[in-house]
Design a protein around this motif. Sequence first.
Motif, PDB file in Angstrom:
ATOM      1  N   ILE A  48       0.827  -1.206   0.000  1.00 51.39           N
ATOM      2  CA  ILE A  48       0.000   0.000   0.000  1.00 51.39           C
ATOM      3  C   ILE A  48       0.862   1.257   0.000  1.00 51.39           C
ATOM      4  N   GLU A  49       0.567   2.147  -0.961  1.00 55.57           N
ATOM      5  CA  GLU A  49       1.255   3.436  -1.009  1.00 55.57           C
ATOM      6  C   GLU A  49       0.506   4.499  -0.214  1.00 55.57           C
ATOM      7  N   SER A  50      -0.830   4.541  -0.338  1.00 55.57           N
ATOM      8  CA  SER A  50      -1.607   5.531   0.393  1.00 55.57           C
ATOM      9  C   SER A  50      -3.063   5.097   0.470  1.00 55.57           C
ATOM     10  N   ILE A  51      -3.765   5.649   1.474  1.00 57.56           N
ATOM     11  CA  ILE A  51      -5.198   5.416   1.645  1.00 57.56           C
ATOM     12  C   ILE A  51      -5.858   6.756   1.936  1.00 57.56           C
ATOM     13  N   GLU A  52      -6.912   7.072   1.190  1.00 57.92           N
ATOM     14  CA  GLU A  52      -7.667   8.302   1.404  1.00 57.92           C
ATOM     15  C   GLU A  52      -9.119   7.936   1.692  1.00 57.92           C
ATOM     16  N   ASP A  53      -9.588   8.256   2.895  1.00 57.66           N
ATOM     17  CA  ASP A  53     -10.954   7.950   3.310  1.00 57.66           C
ATOM     18  C   ASP A  53     -11.855   9.150   3.044  1.00 57.66           C
ATOM     19  N   PHE A  54     -12.886   8.978   2.204  1.00 57.43           N
ATOM     20  CA  PHE A  54     -13.826  10.054   1.893  1.00 57.43           C
ATOM     21  C   PHE A  54     -15.190   9.808   2.532  1.00 57.43           C
ATOM     22  N   GLY A  55     -15.258   8.878   3.485  1.00 60.98           N
ATOM     23  CA  GLY A  55     -16.525   8.575   4.135  1.00 60.98           C
ATOM     24  C   GLY A  55     -17.216   7.410   3.470  1.00 60.98           C
ATOM     25  N   ASN A  56     -17.994   7.692   2.428  1.00 62.88           N
ATOM     26  CA  ASN A  56     -18.707   6.627   1.722  1.00 62.88           C
ATOM     27  C   ASN A  56     -17.795   5.833   0.793  1.00 62.88           C
ATOM     28  N   THR A  57     -16.728   6.454   0.353  1.00 60.04           N
ATOM     29  CA  THR A  57     -15.800   5.829  -0.581  1.00 60.04           C
ATOM     30  C   THR A  57     -14.371   6.003  -0.069  1.00 60.04           C
ATOM     31  N   THR A  58     -13.536   4.998  -0.297  1.00 57.24           N
ATOM     32  CA  THR A  58     -12.128   5.062   0.097  1.00 57.24           C
ATOM     33  C   THR A  58     -11.265   4.826  -1.132  1.00 57.24           C
ATOM     34  N   GLY A  59     -10.258   5.665  -1.308  1.00 53.03           N
ATOM     35  CA  GLY A  59      -9.300   5.486  -2.384  1.00 53.03           C
ATOM     36  C   GLY A  59      -8.041   4.819  -1.852  1.00 53.03           C
ATOM     37  N   ILE A  60      -7.652   3.737  -2.479  1.00 51.33           N
ATOM     38  CA  ILE A  60      -6.447   3.006  -2.066  1.00 51.33           C
ATOM     39  C   ILE A  60      -5.481   2.952  -3.241  1.00 51.33           C
ATOM     40  N   ARG A  61      -4.235   3.334  -2.983  1.00 48.03           N
ATOM     41  CA  ARG A  61      -3.207   3.326  -4.022  1.00 48.03           C
ATOM     42  C   ARG A  61      -2.158   2.283  -3.677  1.00 48.03           C
ATOM     43  N   VAL A  62      -1.955   1.334  -4.608  1.00 53.70           N
ATOM     44  CA  VAL A  62      -0.932   0.305  -4.401  1.00 53.70           C
ATOM     45  C   VAL A  62       0.377   0.757  -5.035  1.00 53.70           C
ATOM     46  N   LYS A  63       1.470   0.077  -4.666  1.00 47.20           N
ATOM     47  CA  LYS A  63       2.777   0.508  -5.160  1.00 47.20           C
ATOM     48  C   LYS A  63       3.054   0.039  -6.578  1.00 47.20           C
ATOM     49  N   GLN A  64       2.461  -1.080  -6.952  1.00 51.26           N
ATOM     50  CA  GLN A  64       2.639  -1.620  -8.296  1.00 51.26           C
ATOM     51  C   GLN A  64       1.280  -2.013  -8.871  1.00 51.26           C
ATOM     52  N   VAL A  65       1.091  -1.826 -10.180  1.00 48.40           N
ATOM     53  CA  VAL A  65      -0.199  -2.112 -10.812  1.00 48.40           C
ATOM     54  C   VAL A  65      -0.644  -3.547 -10.562  1.00 48.40           C
ATOM     55  N   GLU A  66       0.283  -4.478 -10.628  1.00 41.66           N
ATOM     56  CA  GLU A  66      -0.072  -5.891 -10.475  1.00 41.66           C
ATOM     57  C   GLU A  66      -0.531  -6.251  -9.063  1.00 41.66           C
ATOM     58  N   GLN A  67      -0.369  -5.328  -8.112  1.00 41.39           N
ATOM     59  CA  GLN A  67      -0.775  -5.602  -6.724  1.00 41.39           C
ATOM     60  C   GLN A  67      -2.252  -5.323  -6.478  1.00 41.39           C
ATOM     61  N   ILE A  68      -2.976  -4.846  -7.494  1.00 38.76           N
ATOM     62  CA  ILE A  68      -4.404  -4.598  -7.330  1.00 38.76           C
ATOM     63  C   ILE A  68      -5.146  -5.902  -7.023  1.00 38.76           C
ATOM     64  N   GLN A  69      -4.800  -6.982  -7.724  1.00 35.87           N
ATOM     65  CA  GLN A  69      -5.436  -8.271  -7.454  1.00 35.87           C
ATOM     66  C   GLN A  69      -5.077  -8.778  -6.063  1.00 35.87           C
ATOM     67  N   GLU A  70      -3.858  -8.518  -5.648  1.00 38.18           N
ATOM     68  CA  GLU A  70      -3.422  -8.920  -4.300  1.00 38.18           C
ATOM     69  C   GLU A  70      -4.232  -8.158  -3.240  1.00 38.18           C
ATOM     70  N   LEU A  71      -4.489  -6.875  -3.516  1.00 41.14           N
ATOM     71  CA  LEU A  71      -5.316  -6.085  -2.601  1.00 41.14           C
ATOM     72  C   LEU A  71      -6.701  -6.690  -2.468  1.00 41.14           C
ATOM     73  N   LEU A  72      -7.304  -7.066  -3.580  1.00 46.16           N
ATOM     74  CA  LEU A  72      -8.629  -7.684  -3.544  1.00 46.16           C
ATOM     75  C   LEU A  72      -8.597  -8.960  -2.713  1.00 46.16           C
ATOM     76  N   GLY A  73      -7.561  -9.757  -2.890  1.00 44.47           N
ATOM     77  CA  GLY A  73      -7.427 -10.991  -2.119  1.00 44.47           C
ATOM     78  C   GLY A  73      -7.306 -10.731  -0.628  1.00 44.47           C
ATOM     79  N   LEU A  74      -6.572  -9.685  -0.255  1.00 44.16           N
ATOM     80  CA  LEU A  74      -6.430  -9.338   1.158  1.00 44.16           C
ATOM     81  C   LEU A  74      -7.765  -8.948   1.779  1.00 44.16           C
ATOM     82  N   LEU A  75      -8.540  -8.176   1.035  1.00 45.47           N
ATOM     83  CA  LEU A  75      -9.838  -7.754   1.542  1.00 45.47           C
ATOM     84  C   LEU A  75     -10.763  -8.948   1.767  1.00 45.47           C
ATOM     85  N   VAL A  76     -10.766  -9.866   0.809  1.00 47.83           N
ATOM     86  CA  VAL A  76     -11.586 -11.075   0.947  1.00 47.83           C
ATOM     87  C   VAL A  76     -11.093 -11.910   2.122  1.00 47.83           C
TER      88      VAL A  76
END
Length: 303
Positions: A244-272
């Motif tokens: 994770i590079e950064s997390i921005e909480d906007f209340g109803n929506t949260t923006g999460i920035r990963v360090k590498q593009v290919e880590q988006i799927q890994e992020l989804l797996g972590l959440l699950v």
Amino acid sequence: MHVLEVRDLVKRFNGITAVDNASFQVQQNSVFGLIGRNGAGKTTTIRMMLNIYMPDSGEVLFNGSKIGQNFKDSVGYLPEERGLYKKMKVIDMLLFLAELKGKKGREIERKANNYLERFELGNRKNSKVEDLSKGNQQKIQFIGTILHDPEFLIFDEPFSGLDPINTNLLKEIILEEKEKGKMIIFSTHLMEFAEKMCDHIAMIDHGKIILNGALSEIKKKYANKNVSINYEGDISFLKNHPIIESIEDFGNTTGIRVKQVEQIQELLGLLVKHNIVINKFIADEISLHEIFVLLAGKDTNNV
């Protein structure tokens, strides 16, 4: 076509550099946003564009020539610090502002009355400016900015002090002016307005332009490692996670920035894996607010 070009503007006050080599171009039939926190140099830049302040170095070109009286005559300018004659009647104030730009007569008076009706101020046209609320005075100043049908419109924090209904009306009129072929600059610290309205932006921070270009291209460039999620549960485990590079909480929506593009799927797996209920998971989505935080590196809550 670049109608207005700002080249390497520099302005110092008492040894402090307020604007540091600012450069950008404004295209025809577009809305251009000069955005950044309060004190970033937006207003100083605009004042140099209008020759209110003379730059220490750099220049501003209009249709290929250095700006002069021809540019000022073709501009409608809404300053951040409003200025109306408090003792004048509303209609007289508007007609006076139009006459300063060489416009007078029945047609201008008709237009002024039409705008007053549109802003629900028709019954206040003979009131003194000082008897209006701050928000209504702001609307009078806005009408005075556009009444003489200028080719170029510059709005400095135009939505300040307005309720949501009148904010929407201002946005509607600004976009109508764009449809007429006008060139529009508006300066704001409110990223959501810039994101919704602008075709091109220049982002200024501590006097320097840190981002400049077509908004669609900018968002495309910075969105590729970003995910927008809406969820139920506790995602605090992500705060110090190595992907994770950064997390921005906007209340109803949260923006999460990963360090590498290919880590988006890994992020989804972590959440699950952590039993997070995911209501929305959109890759390649990023707000202008998030881009500003990413580039400026500071909290923009006080922007």
